[in-house]
Design a protein around this motif. Structure first.
Motif, PDB file in Angstrom:
ATOM      1  N   ALA A  25       0.828  -1.205   0.000  1.00 35.85           N
ATOM      2  CA  ALA A  25       0.000   0.000   0.000  1.00 35.85           C
ATOM      3  C   ALA A  25       0.865   1.258   0.000  1.00 35.85           C
ATOM      4  CB  ALA A  25      -0.924  -0.006   1.220  1.00 35.85           C
ATOM      5  N   ALA A  26       1.999   1.213   0.683  1.00 34.96           N
ATOM      6  CA  ALA A  26       2.846   2.389   0.802  1.00 34.96           C
ATOM      7  C   ALA A  26       3.523   2.753  -0.507  1.00 34.96           C
ATOM      8  CB  ALA A  26       3.907   2.147   1.882  1.00 34.96           C
ATOM      9  N   THR A  27       3.658   1.769  -1.423  1.00 35.16           N
ATOM     10  CA  THR A  27       4.351   2.021  -2.688  1.00 35.16           C
ATOM     11  C   THR A  27       3.402   2.055  -3.873  1.00 35.16           C
ATOM     12  OG1 THR A  27       4.775  -0.348  -2.960  1.00 35.16           O
ATOM     13  CG2 THR A  27       6.458   0.932  -1.811  1.00 35.16           C
ATOM     14  N   ALA A  28       2.130   2.304  -3.623  1.00 34.78           N
ATOM     15  CA  ALA A  28       1.118   2.169  -4.673  1.00 34.78           C
ATOM     16  C   ALA A  28       1.368   3.064  -5.870  1.00 34.78           C
ATOM     17  CB  ALA A  28      -0.265   2.441  -4.085  1.00 34.78           C
ATOM     18  N   PHE A  29       1.972   4.251  -5.672  1.00 32.71           N
ATOM     19  CA  PHE A  29       2.162   5.184  -6.783  1.00 32.71           C
ATOM     20  C   PHE A  29       3.634   5.379  -7.137  1.00 32.71           C
ATOM     21  CE2 PHE A  29      -2.133   6.538  -5.500  1.00 32.71           C
ATOM     22  CZ  PHE A  29      -2.755   6.446  -6.733  1.00 32.71           C
ATOM     23  N   ALA A  30       4.495   4.521  -6.601  1.00 38.90           N
ATOM     24  CA  ALA A  30       5.921   4.723  -6.836  1.00 38.90           C
ATOM     25  C   ALA A  30       6.295   4.575  -8.311  1.00 38.90           C
ATOM     26  CB  ALA A  30       6.728   3.733  -5.997  1.00 38.90           C
ATOM     27  N   GLN A  31       5.512   3.835  -9.091  1.00 41.57           N
ATOM     28  CA  GLN A  31       5.856   3.569 -10.482  1.00 41.57           C
ATOM     29  C   GLN A  31       5.215   4.542 -11.462  1.00 41.57           C
ATOM     30  OE1 GLN A  31       3.779   2.012  -8.646  1.00 41.57           O
ATOM     31  NE2 GLN A  31       2.022   1.227  -9.756  1.00 41.57           N
ATOM     32  N   TRP A  32       4.443   5.530 -10.977  1.00 41.31           N
ATOM     33  CA  TRP A  32       3.713   6.440 -11.860  1.00 41.31           C
ATOM     34  C   TRP A  32       4.174   7.883 -11.674  1.00 41.31           C
ATOM     35  CZ3 TRP A  32       1.274   3.576 -15.200  1.00 41.31           C
ATOM     36  CH2 TRP A  32       0.646   2.379 -14.812  1.00 41.31           C
ATOM     37  N   THR A  33       4.015   8.673 -12.731  1.00 43.03           N
ATOM     38  CA  THR A  33       4.144  10.121 -12.628  1.00 43.03           C
ATOM     39  C   THR A  33       2.904  10.738 -13.261  1.00 43.03           C
ATOM     40  OG1 THR A  33       5.307  10.308 -14.757  1.00 43.03           O
ATOM     41  CG2 THR A  33       6.655  10.014 -12.759  1.00 43.03           C
ATOM     42  N   ASN A  34       2.675  12.014 -12.979  1.00 44.76           N
ATOM     43  CA  ASN A  34       1.528  12.730 -13.541  1.00 44.76           C
ATOM     44  C   ASN A  34       0.203  12.012 -13.265  1.00 44.76           C
ATOM     45  OD1 ASN A  34       3.297  14.661 -14.660  1.00 44.76           O
ATOM     46  ND2 ASN A  34       3.564  13.405 -16.502  1.00 44.76           N
ATOM     47  N   VAL A  35       0.032  11.552 -12.029  1.00 45.08           N
ATOM     48  CA  VAL A  35      -1.189  10.834 -11.659  1.00 45.08           C
ATOM     49  C   VAL A  35      -2.291  11.840 -11.360  1.00 45.08           C
ATOM     50  CG1 VAL A  35      -2.227   9.210 -10.024  1.00 45.08           C
ATOM     51  CG2 VAL A  35       0.174   8.945 -10.698  1.00 45.08           C
ATOM     52  N   PRO A  36      -3.379  11.823 -12.125  1.00 53.05           N
ATOM     53  CA  PRO A  36      -4.465  12.765 -11.844  1.00 53.05           C
ATOM     54  C   PRO A  36      -5.212  12.367 -10.580  1.00 53.05           C
ATOM     55  CG  PRO A  36      -5.128  11.254 -13.569  1.00 53.05           C
ATOM     56  CD  PRO A  36      -3.675  10.956 -13.279  1.00 53.05           C
ATOM     57  N   MET A  64      -2.161  -3.010  -5.659  1.00 48.90           N
ATOM     58  CA  MET A  64      -0.847  -3.492  -6.064  1.00 48.90           C
ATOM     59  C   MET A  64      -0.880  -5.005  -6.257  1.00 48.90           C
ATOM     60  SD  MET A  64       1.299  -0.981  -6.326  1.00 48.90           S
ATOM     61  CE  MET A  64       2.916  -1.762  -6.190  1.00 48.90           C
ATOM     62  N   GLU A  65       0.076  -5.499  -7.009  1.00 51.12           N
ATOM     63  CA  GLU A  65       0.204  -6.941  -7.191  1.00 51.12           C
ATOM     64  C   GLU A  65       0.716  -7.583  -5.908  1.00 51.12           C
ATOM     65  OE1 GLU A  65       3.572  -9.081  -9.437  1.00 51.12           O
ATOM     66  OE2 GLU A  65       1.930  -9.009 -10.899  1.00 51.12           O
TER      67      GLU A  65
END
Length: 255
Positions: free
Chosen positions: A17-28, A241-242
């Motif tokens: 859960a803590a790394t849910a957006f670590a792989q994305w940029t420009n997340v709306p 997340m997976e």
């Protein structure tokens, strides 16, 4: 030993859960009402589709504690059959922890999936409501197209059962049966049989909160139906997340 396995699973879910957006940029930001400071307004009215149907879509987070004891708020005793009580007492004492489905990366089953310590997503369509779980990368579905479960059907028993759903006002009532009898209803080990019938009633109280009533009816293991109620909370701006349970799993294999 049993506590070690539970701790490992909980830590794994927390890390994901803590790394849910670590792989994305420009997340709306996720759609939905916002407070003046830009935060999601969880107390805003519950959303609806243009036809007035309640919209249950979103990523939801279950409360803690119920995965261990789904009957923690039950008034009175769980109405066990004698054999089920004896088996439950052994499981709760930790005598069979290696046989628990979770410890072997097997599905947690319905309704345990809804209270597992990881978020899950509802994807709502006019004919099917999908439940996608971060825990163990599992999913199940409830059909809202009017189909009914065939009486005395010769079906393949499953972990998640077969689910039909209908709208009762603003509440989605889901009926599930066709289980395999292998499900532990919680981590303490409340048993089930192939006669298990689960009724879940989901009502989105407002934008950020949904009440779920769960009725357990299993005449093979219990002398009477019994009910639990939980509240799940929306997790806006969150993605699943997976989680592959068998990847580097060593708990049951090293002891």
């Amino acid at each position: 030993l049993e506590a070690d396995v539970k701790a490992v699973l909980t830590l794994a879910f927390t890390a994901l859960a803590a790394t849910a957006f670590a792989q994305w940029t420009n997340v709306p930001p996720s759609p939905g009402p916002r407070t003046p400071d830009g935060r999601p307004d969880l107390s805003a009215p519950a959303p609806r589709f243009p036809d007035g149907t309640p919209d249950l879509s979103g990523v939801w987070n279950p409360p803690t504690g119920y995965v261990r004891n789904i009957a923690r708020d039950l008034k009175g005793e769980v109405p066990f059959q004698p054999w089920a009580k004896a088996l439950y007492d052994e499981r709760a004492a930790g005598l069979h922890w290696k046989k628990e489905p979770d410890a072997n990366c097997l599905p947690q089953g319905v309704p345990k999936m809804l209270v597992a310590p990881a978020p899950w997503r509802i994807v709502q369509t006019p004919r099917i409501v999908f439940f996608v779980h971060e825990a163990f990368n599992l999913w199940w579905q409830a059909f809202t197209d009017g189909r009914q479960f065939a009486a005395h059907a010769d079906v393949t028993p499953t972990w998640h059962g077969y689910s039909t759903a209908r709208w009762d006002g603003d509440t989605l009532a889901i009926e599930t049966r066709g289980f395999n009898g292998e499900i532990w209803l919680d981590q303490l080990g409340k048993p089930s049989t192939e006669r298990l019938h689960v009724t879940m009633r989901l009502r989105r109280r407002d934008f950020g909160h949904m009440d779920i009533q769960i009725a357990i009816d299993d005449p093979g293991a219990y002398t009477a139906p019994w009910n639990v109620a939980i509240e799940v909370t929306l997790q806006p701006d969150t993605e699943l997340m997976e989680f592959i349970c068998l990847e580097n799993e060593r708990d049951t294999r090293s002891r």
